[in-house]
Design a protein around this motif. Structure first.
Motif, PDB file in Angstrom:
ATOM      1  N   GLU A  25       0.826  -1.213   0.000  1.00 37.36           N
ATOM      2  CA  GLU A  25       0.000   0.000   0.000  1.00 37.36           C
ATOM      3  C   GLU A  25       0.861   1.265   0.000  1.00 37.36           C
ATOM      4  O   GLU A  25       0.562   2.234  -0.690  1.00 37.36           O
ATOM      5  N   SER A  36      -2.870  11.843  -8.443  1.00 37.82           N
ATOM      6  CA  SER A  36      -4.119  11.909  -7.661  1.00 37.82           C
ATOM      7  C   SER A  36      -4.105  13.035  -6.621  1.00 37.82           C
ATOM      8  O   SER A  36      -5.150  13.491  -6.179  1.00 37.82           O
ATOM      9  N   TRP A 112     -16.195   1.194   6.866  1.00 38.69           N
ATOM     10  CA  TRP A 112     -14.888   0.698   6.422  1.00 38.69           C
ATOM     11  C   TRP A 112     -15.004  -0.753   5.962  1.00 38.69           C
ATOM     12  O   TRP A 112     -15.783  -1.529   6.502  1.00 38.69           O
ATOM     13  N   LEU A 116     -10.771  -1.721   1.202  1.00 37.96           N
ATOM     14  CA  LEU A 116     -10.282  -0.349   1.043  1.00 37.96           C
ATOM     15  C   LEU A 116      -8.820  -0.262   1.466  1.00 37.96           C
ATOM     16  O   LEU A 116      -8.312  -1.138   2.161  1.00 37.96           O
ATOM     17  N   THR A 117      -8.160   0.821   1.052  1.00 33.63           N
ATOM     18  CA  THR A 117      -6.727   0.993   1.352  1.00 33.63           C
ATOM     19  C   THR A 117      -6.480   2.388   1.928  1.00 33.63           C
ATOM     20  O   THR A 117      -7.388   3.218   1.966  1.00 33.63           O
ATOM     21  N   LYS A 119      -4.778   4.604   0.483  1.00 30.50           N
ATOM     22  CA  LYS A 119      -4.964   5.540  -0.634  1.00 30.50           C
ATOM     23  C   LYS A 119      -6.444   5.850  -0.861  1.00 30.50           C
ATOM     24  O   LYS A 119      -6.811   7.016  -1.040  1.00 30.50           O
ATOM     25  N   THR A 120      -7.301   4.815  -0.831  1.00 33.75           N
ATOM     26  CA  THR A 120      -8.732   5.087  -1.059  1.00 33.75           C
ATOM     27  C   THR A 120      -9.301   5.942   0.077  1.00 33.75           C
ATOM     28  O   THR A 120     -10.163   6.785  -0.156  1.00 33.75           O
ATOM     29  N   LEU A 123      -8.221   9.456  -0.694  1.00 37.72           N
ATOM     30  CA  LEU A 123      -9.017   9.962  -1.827  1.00 37.72           C
ATOM     31  C   LEU A 123     -10.439  10.311  -1.376  1.00 37.72           C
ATOM     32  O   LEU A 123     -11.030  11.281  -1.860  1.00 37.72           O
ATOM     33  N   SER A 124     -10.978   9.528  -0.423  1.00 35.05           N
ATOM     34  CA  SER A 124     -12.312   9.838   0.119  1.00 35.05           C
ATOM     35  C   SER A 124     -12.290  11.156   0.887  1.00 35.05           C
ATOM     36  O   SER A 124     -13.255  11.923   0.844  1.00 35.05           O
TER      37      SER A 124
END
Length: 208
Positions: A25, A36, A112, A116-117, A119-120, A123-124
């Motif tokens: 990750e 991103s 959760w 998911l990671t 990074k996600t 991004l959220s």
């Protein structure tokens, strides 16, 4: 003794699996060629559970041009428990505490999923800056302003971005604290600790 030994071995194996996942990750979220606008890396090379994240303020929002620092702690039960995240940079947003940086976001709580990671999750958070949810606020005062006086909200959020989240404003803040007789390294650490609030940082340094 044998049972305890067996449990310890299972725990060690689980931790090793999580570490492999975390390494993967961190590789993904640490790439410099990534467009991103979200990044994360360990504070110290030997500890993958305390991370320093950054989010670029999205274009077309009052947060545009800001770089927001996020403190990330990876719990032992990860990925079955969400990472603990909070804003280290002060921000004016209904779902983020203007005092503590605490975040109200469902995927960091009951929504959760182990799929998911880091990074996600970042991004959220970036998406949350684009579309605040004043109906489920972390900061009631900010949410009230967002709902009742959007113009004033945008103005205040933009001012906070200029004040706390711009790289140039951070350099200036370090300079001003250094002018009071502190070294740059201590000044930067204190400012980061207090979300680039100069008064709080100076009080902290004076009290050390």
């Amino acid at each position: 003794g044998i049972i305890q030994c067996h449990i310890n071995n299972i725990l060690i194996r689980k931790m090793a699996q999580v570490d492999v996942r975390l390494q993967k990750e961190l590789k993904e979220v640490g790439r410099t060629d990534d467009t991103s606008g979200v990044r994360a890396k360990p504070y110290k090379d030997d500890n993958m559970r305390k991370l320093h994240g950054t989010i670029k303020g999205p274009q077309g929002t009052p947060y545009e041009g800001g770089l927001y620092e996020i403190g990330i702690v990876i719990p032992i039960q990860y990925p079955f428990e969400p990472p603990k995240m909070k804003f280290l940079t002060k921000i004016w947003h209904p779902n983020i505490s203007s005092q503590t940086g605490a975040i109200c976001l469902d995927i960091l709580k009951d929504q959760w999923s182990p799929a998911l990671t880091i990074k996600t999750a970042l991004l959220s958070l970036q998406a949350l800056l684009c579309s605040p949810e004043p109906g489920d606020p972390q900061d009631a005062e900010v949410a009230r302003m967002y709902k009742n006086d959007k113009q004033n909200f945008d103005r205040t959020a933009k001012f906070w971005t200029e004040m706390y989240a711009k790289e140039t404003s951070k350099d200036d803040a370090v300079g001003r604290v250094c002018d009071m007789g502190f070294d740059p390294e201590s000044a930067k650490i204190a400012l980061e600790k207090y979300g680039w609030d100069e008064t709080a940082a100076v009080n902290y340094l004076l009290g050390m």
